[in-house]
Design a protein around this motif. Structure first.
Motif, PDB file in Angstrom:
ATOM      1  N   VAL A 174      99.915  27.899  53.643  1.00 46.30           N
ATOM      2  CA  VAL A 174      99.481  29.257  53.315  1.00 46.30           C
ATOM      3  C   VAL A 174      99.493  30.083  54.600  1.00 46.30           C
ATOM      4  O   VAL A 174      99.272  29.562  55.685  1.00 46.30           O
ATOM      5  CB  VAL A 174      98.062  29.177  52.707  1.00 46.30           C
ATOM      6  CG1 VAL A 174      97.415  30.525  52.586  1.00 46.30           C
ATOM      7  CG2 VAL A 174      98.114  28.456  51.370  1.00 46.30           C
TER       8      VAL A 174
ATOM      9  N   ILE B 140      97.720  23.665  51.329  1.00 45.84           N
ATOM     10  CA  ILE B 140      96.859  24.610  52.043  1.00 45.84           C
ATOM     11  C   ILE B 140      97.353  24.829  53.475  1.00 45.84           C
ATOM     12  O   ILE B 140      97.122  25.884  54.061  1.00 45.84           O
ATOM     13  CB  ILE B 140      95.391  24.109  52.000  1.00 45.84           C
ATOM     14  CG1 ILE B 140      94.402  25.226  52.337  1.00 45.84           C
ATOM     15  CG2 ILE B 140      95.180  22.908  52.898  1.00 45.84           C
ATOM     16  CD1 ILE B 140      94.111  26.147  51.201  1.00 45.84           C
TER      17      ILE B 140
ATOM     18  N   GLY C 186      89.243  26.709  57.188  1.00 45.41           N
ATOM     19  CA  GLY C 186      89.424  27.607  56.048  1.00 45.41           C
ATOM     20  C   GLY C 186      89.219  26.879  54.726  1.00 45.41           C
ATOM     21  O   GLY C 186      88.636  27.422  53.781  1.00 45.41           O
TER      22      GLY C 186
ATOM     23  N   TYR D 126      88.095  34.409  57.569  1.00 44.55           N
ATOM     24  CA  TYR D 126      89.093  34.346  58.637  1.00 44.55           C
ATOM     25  C   TYR D 126      88.821  33.315  59.722  1.00 44.55           C
ATOM     26  O   TYR D 126      89.527  33.267  60.730  1.00 44.55           O
ATOM     27  CB  TYR D 126      89.244  35.736  59.270  1.00 44.55           C
ATOM     28  CG  TYR D 126      89.540  36.805  58.239  1.00 44.55           C
ATOM     29  CD1 TYR D 126      90.651  36.697  57.413  1.00 44.55           C
ATOM     30  CD2 TYR D 126      88.697  37.898  58.068  1.00 44.55           C
ATOM     31  CE1 TYR D 126      90.927  37.657  56.446  1.00 44.55           C
ATOM     32  CE2 TYR D 126      88.967  38.869  57.101  1.00 44.55           C
ATOM     33  CZ  TYR D 126      90.083  38.738  56.296  1.00 44.55           C
ATOM     34  OH  TYR D 126      90.350  39.683  55.335  1.00 44.55           O
TER      35      TYR D 126
ATOM     36  N   ASP E 181      97.313  35.774  62.555  1.00 40.00           N
ATOM     37  CA  ASP E 181      96.827  35.611  61.178  1.00 40.00           C
ATOM     38  C   ASP E 181      97.969  35.546  60.165  1.00 40.00           C
ATOM     39  O   ASP E 181      97.731  35.332  58.983  1.00 40.00           O
ATOM     40  CB  ASP E 181      95.836  36.722  60.811  1.00 40.00           C
ATOM     41  CG  ASP E 181      96.447  38.106  60.863  1.00 40.00           C
ATOM     42  OD1 ASP E 181      97.674  38.235  61.066  1.00 40.00           O
ATOM     43  OD2 ASP E 181      95.684  39.078  60.689  1.00 40.00           O
TER      44      ASP E 181
ATOM     45  N   ALA F 215      97.962  32.141  57.458  1.00 41.55           N
ATOM     46  CA  ALA F 215      96.657  31.810  58.040  1.00 41.55           C
ATOM     47  C   ALA F 215      95.500  32.668  57.526  1.00 41.55           C
ATOM     48  O   ALA F 215      94.398  32.163  57.316  1.00 41.55           O
ATOM     49  CB  ALA F 215      96.742  31.885  59.569  1.00 41.55           C
ATOM     50  N   ASP F 216      95.727  33.956  57.304  1.00 43.38           N
ATOM     51  CA  ASP F 216      94.656  34.837  56.851  1.00 43.38           C
ATOM     52  C   ASP F 216      94.113  34.461  55.476  1.00 43.38           C
ATOM     53  O   ASP F 216      93.043  34.944  55.094  1.00 43.38           O
ATOM     54  CB  ASP F 216      95.176  36.276  56.762  1.00 43.38           C
ATOM     55  CG  ASP F 216      94.450  37.214  57.717  1.00 43.38           C
ATOM     56  OD1 ASP F 216      93.622  36.736  58.501  1.00 43.38           O
ATOM     57  OD2 ASP F 216      94.729  38.419  57.677  1.00 43.38           O
ATOM     58  N   PHE F 217      94.836  33.641  54.733  1.00 41.72           N
ATOM     59  CA  PHE F 217      94.480  33.406  53.332  1.00 41.72           C
ATOM     60  C   PHE F 217      94.073  31.954  53.056  1.00 41.72           C
ATOM     61  O   PHE F 217      94.025  31.539  51.894  1.00 41.72           O
ATOM     62  CB  PHE F 217      95.652  33.815  52.432  1.00 41.72           C
ATOM     63  CG  PHE F 217      96.068  35.245  52.643  1.00 41.72           C
ATOM     64  CD1 PHE F 217      95.219  36.275  52.261  1.00 41.72           C
ATOM     65  CD2 PHE F 217      97.270  35.565  53.252  1.00 41.72           C
ATOM     66  CE1 PHE F 217      95.575  37.601  52.471  1.00 41.72           C
ATOM     67  CE2 PHE F 217      97.629  36.891  53.470  1.00 41.72           C
ATOM     68  CZ  PHE F 217      96.785  37.914  53.078  1.00 41.72           C
ATOM     69  N   ILE F 218      93.778  31.171  54.086  1.00 45.09           N
ATOM     70  CA  ILE F 218      93.428  29.765  53.869  1.00 45.09           C
ATOM     71  C   ILE F 218      92.205  29.654  52.975  1.00 45.09           C
ATOM     72  O   ILE F 218      92.215  28.967  51.943  1.00 45.09           O
ATOM     73  CB  ILE F 218      93.160  29.032  55.200  1.00 45.09           C
ATOM     74  CG1 ILE F 218      94.323  29.179  56.182  1.00 45.09           C
ATOM     75  CG2 ILE F 218      92.909  27.545  54.937  1.00 45.09           C
ATOM     76  CD1 ILE F 218      93.984  28.685  57.593  1.00 45.09           C
ATOM     77  N   SER F 219      91.122  30.331  53.351  1.00 44.28           N
ATOM     78  CA  SER F 219      89.902  30.167  52.549  1.00 44.28           C
ATOM     79  C   SER F 219      90.058  30.845  51.191  1.00 44.28           C
ATOM     80  O   SER F 219      89.501  30.361  50.192  1.00 44.28           O
ATOM     81  CB  SER F 219      88.674  30.682  53.305  1.00 44.28           C
ATOM     82  OG  SER F 219      88.742  32.068  53.496  1.00 44.28           O
TER      83      SER F 219
ATOM     84  N   GLY G 106      89.356  30.185  59.937  1.00 44.25           N
ATOM     85  CA  GLY G 106      90.443  29.252  60.205  1.00 44.25           C
ATOM     86  C   GLY G 106      91.405  29.801  61.243  1.00 44.25           C
ATOM     87  O   GLY G 106      91.838  29.086  62.157  1.00 44.25           O
ATOM     88  N   VAL G 107      91.738  31.076  61.110  1.00 40.00           N
ATOM     89  CA  VAL G 107      92.591  31.740  62.102  1.00 40.00           C
ATOM     90  C   VAL G 107      91.951  31.626  63.482  1.00 40.00           C
ATOM     91  O   VAL G 107      92.595  31.257  64.473  1.00 40.00           O
ATOM     92  CB  VAL G 107      92.789  33.224  61.734  1.00 40.00           C
ATOM     93  CG1 VAL G 107      93.497  33.968  62.851  1.00 40.00           C
ATOM     94  CG2 VAL G 107      93.536  33.353  60.412  1.00 40.00           C
TER      95      VAL G 107
ATOM     96  N   ILE H 153      98.874  27.493  63.598  1.00 44.50           N
ATOM     97  CA  ILE H 153      98.048  28.497  64.283  1.00 44.50           C
ATOM     98  C   ILE H 153      97.866  28.118  65.750  1.00 44.50           C
ATOM     99  O   ILE H 153      98.146  28.908  66.652  1.00 44.50           O
ATOM    100  CB  ILE H 153      96.664  28.655  63.619  1.00 44.50           C
ATOM    101  CG1 ILE H 153      96.795  28.932  62.116  1.00 44.50           C
ATOM    102  CG2 ILE H 153      95.888  29.785  64.284  1.00 44.50           C
ATOM    103  CD1 ILE H 153      95.446  28.881  61.378  1.00 44.50           C
TER     104      ILE H 153
ATOM    105  N   ALA I 251      99.633  28.250  58.256  1.00 45.45           N
ATOM    106  CA  ALA I 251      98.361  27.700  58.704  1.00 45.45           C
ATOM    107  C   ALA I 251      98.495  26.481  59.627  1.00 45.45           C
ATOM    108  O   ALA I 251      97.740  26.330  60.581  1.00 45.45           O
ATOM    109  CB  ALA I 251      97.490  27.351  57.490  1.00 45.45           C
TER     110      ALA I 251
ATOM    111  N   VAL J  58     100.791  33.588  60.809  1.00 46.39           N
ATOM    112  CA  VAL J  58     101.481  32.330  61.029  1.00 46.39           C
ATOM    113  C   VAL J  58     101.144  31.374  59.884  1.00 46.39           C
ATOM    114  O   VAL J  58     100.060  31.441  59.313  1.00 46.39           O
ATOM    115  CB  VAL J  58     101.033  31.749  62.392  1.00 46.39           C
ATOM    116  CG1 VAL J  58     101.493  30.328  62.585  1.00 46.39           C
ATOM    117  CG2 VAL J  58     101.500  32.648  63.525  1.00 46.39           C
TER     118      VAL J  58
END
Lengths: 336, 336
Positions: B191, B188, B232, A226, A189, B193-197, A228-229, A196, A193, A191
């Motif tokens: 970013v 995007i 995300g 989360y 989470d 990974a935890d914060f994409i959305s 997307g992760v 991933i 985006a 990394v």
């Protein structure tokens, strides 16, 4: 990070916030000498309460920030205590998005005391974009109806059962707690985006065709923050076998109550299997990991039975009664 | 970044690698004074070829690295040229994962020459995790069968048509090219990974109920490398309206030939709409953006007709014949 550890629980209001500490206490108990709690902390891991001087005298090397809060930040209220721990001669380790080293007061105290800061959430390497190319070796991924439902414990338990049976199996941690437990892995989470699925491919490289990489899942595909992760992890892991995890009795997504219901086991398994088939058309469900810790033994047995009936797959509470039935199924389907 | 620009095309083998430069040339032509190409470059944007001295003499302020390569790295072969541009008195801008400022030779040359480095792929703020809470205002998201099929151009074109009709509409860039075109947005894919959305929620905040945020899509849900970014973005964007984009004639995912077929328009639209419904149950398809640049006019008309028949939605090639039919549909469904 050097053991023994003192586990910093801060002002954690419940065990969910202290899941990094509780994971260490559960899976590396021999290295956990004590716990340190602030007033307002409502968690007790059953370890001796120690101040930093007592911990140092007892041989503790590292204060581990055992908190996994939303957003992964360092609370201001913790900082004087973390500084005091450094001044007492302890190293610091944390698995938060915010780096210990990025807090000037903590960084200065570490320099002055000659101690080390371990920021374990942050990958120390770069990754390539995912290739989607199928790799030899077998892979199992745990997925879930929500965050914090038992994906890590289920993966750790399955790995132990496989190893006990003489199967070649490697646990692949994808979060800070698993990394602290094993000293390996990648906090997926954290990394960037775009990378991933590439990081997930790196985590479980090509292996012997009979070897199992048992990959800790993260997040959930039906989670508004989360997913997307999760999707990148699913695509990069190319799982042959998927185990869906759930906490019995949880009706709504934790922290999203009033907005998002927990999906059914059937919906959760189906959406993850469908996604996995993009990079591994043979992906399929092989079992259910049910955290029944809120239930009596009789109610837990009932819940496992209902889960088995719903999906036609073996259901286990790995921490309560072991994960053998799922490994039996894996052996039956894929060989021992 | 200060215009006018000189566009650095490096040794780009095809227009796909130079998509950042070609986007700038297409959407900010008044600010693009020339192009700079290395031997081996196979792209020509039709701008005057200039060396750095000529560009400086012509008033150029910034050399823009117009390359979007896989992995987003700075090729070693570019570095002496980028250093020379700085020494000639130009600023540098790039939208790569690898920062100009992280290359010691480039950073040193910028310091020595007193010039500025712009790393536009890197968010200059922190994001929170996604909340999933529905925000007022209307949102349109472009999605695709693959990367680089026209999601950005379709979103830009739709925004222009809406604005021309007096509708309140804002283009929301999610990649380096869109950011360079508009000076706003968030990359995007860069970013954590935890914060994409959460970043996607930030990008299109609460607005007037009749206002449209027109959000540039990224990646594709059926792509083995970048689907996590896409999911995300879909969840955080909470789109009311989805436009699916495709390049007519593309049968396989670009760069993944032999491994991954392009999904049908139907499959691509359905998977994105299903995902979007997690955070906006009313999400639905409203049109098709088809890049027909490889086809004759007659073949392009046929392709648009086939796409309309397949999905029962209006299909446009926004750059060739405009995007009015999709906006007509939006007005019919949501009001003008």
């Amino acid at each position: 990070m050097q053991p023994p550890f003192l586990l910093f629980l801060g002002d954690a209001p419940d065990i969910g916030w202290a899941k990094t500490a509780s994971g260490l206490a559960q899976w590396r108990p021999e290295d956990c000498a004590g716990q340190f709690r602030l007033s307002g902390c409502r968690v007790d891991l059953g370890l001796p309460d120690m101040d930093f001087a007592a911990a140092k005298a007892a041989g503790v090397q590292t204060l581990v920030v055992g908190i996994a809060n939303d957003g992964g930040f360092i609370a201001d209220a913790w900082v004087p205590h973390l500084v005091a721990a450094l001044e007492t001669g302890l190293d610091l380790a944390a698995g938060l998005h915010e780096r210990l080293a990025d807090r000037p007061d903590i960084a200065a105290a570490a320099r002055a005391a000659g101690r080390t800061l371990h920021d374990l959430r942050h990958p120390d390497r770069r990754f390539a974009p995912g290739t989607g190319k199928k790799r030899p070796g077998k892979r199992l991924l745990t997925v879930g109806t929500d965050c914090a439902v038992g994906k890590k414990y289920t993966a750790l338990s399955l790995t132990r059962v496989m190893a006990d049976r003489g199967m070649a199996a490697t646990f692949c941690p994808t979060g800070q707690t698993g990394i602290m437990i094993t000293g390996r892995g990648v906090a997926i989470d954290s990394v960037v985006a775009d990378f991933i699925s590439g990081a997930a491919e790196w985590l479980s490289p090509a292996a012997d065709p009979r070897h199992w990489h048992v990959i800790e899942g993260q997040g959930a595909l039906l989670h508004p923050a989360y997913a997307g992760v999760t999707l990148g992890l699913v695509h990069g892991s190319q799982p042959d076998a998927i185990v869906v995890c759930h906490e019995a009795g949880r009706a709504e997504l934790q922290g999203y109550e009033g907005g998002f219901a927990c999906p059914s086991l059937r919906d959760a398994l189906d959406v993850h299997v469908a996604a996995a088939r993009l990079t591994n058309p043979a992906a399929r469900g092989v079992g259910i990991g049910l955290n029944t810790s809120l239930l009596s033994a009789a109610a837990a047995r009932d819940a496992l039975k209902r889960a088995e009936d719903e999906l036609g797959l073996p259901a286990c509470d790995p921490l309560r009664w072991g994960a053998d039935a799922i490994v039996d199924r894996i052996v039956a389907e894929f060989g021992g």
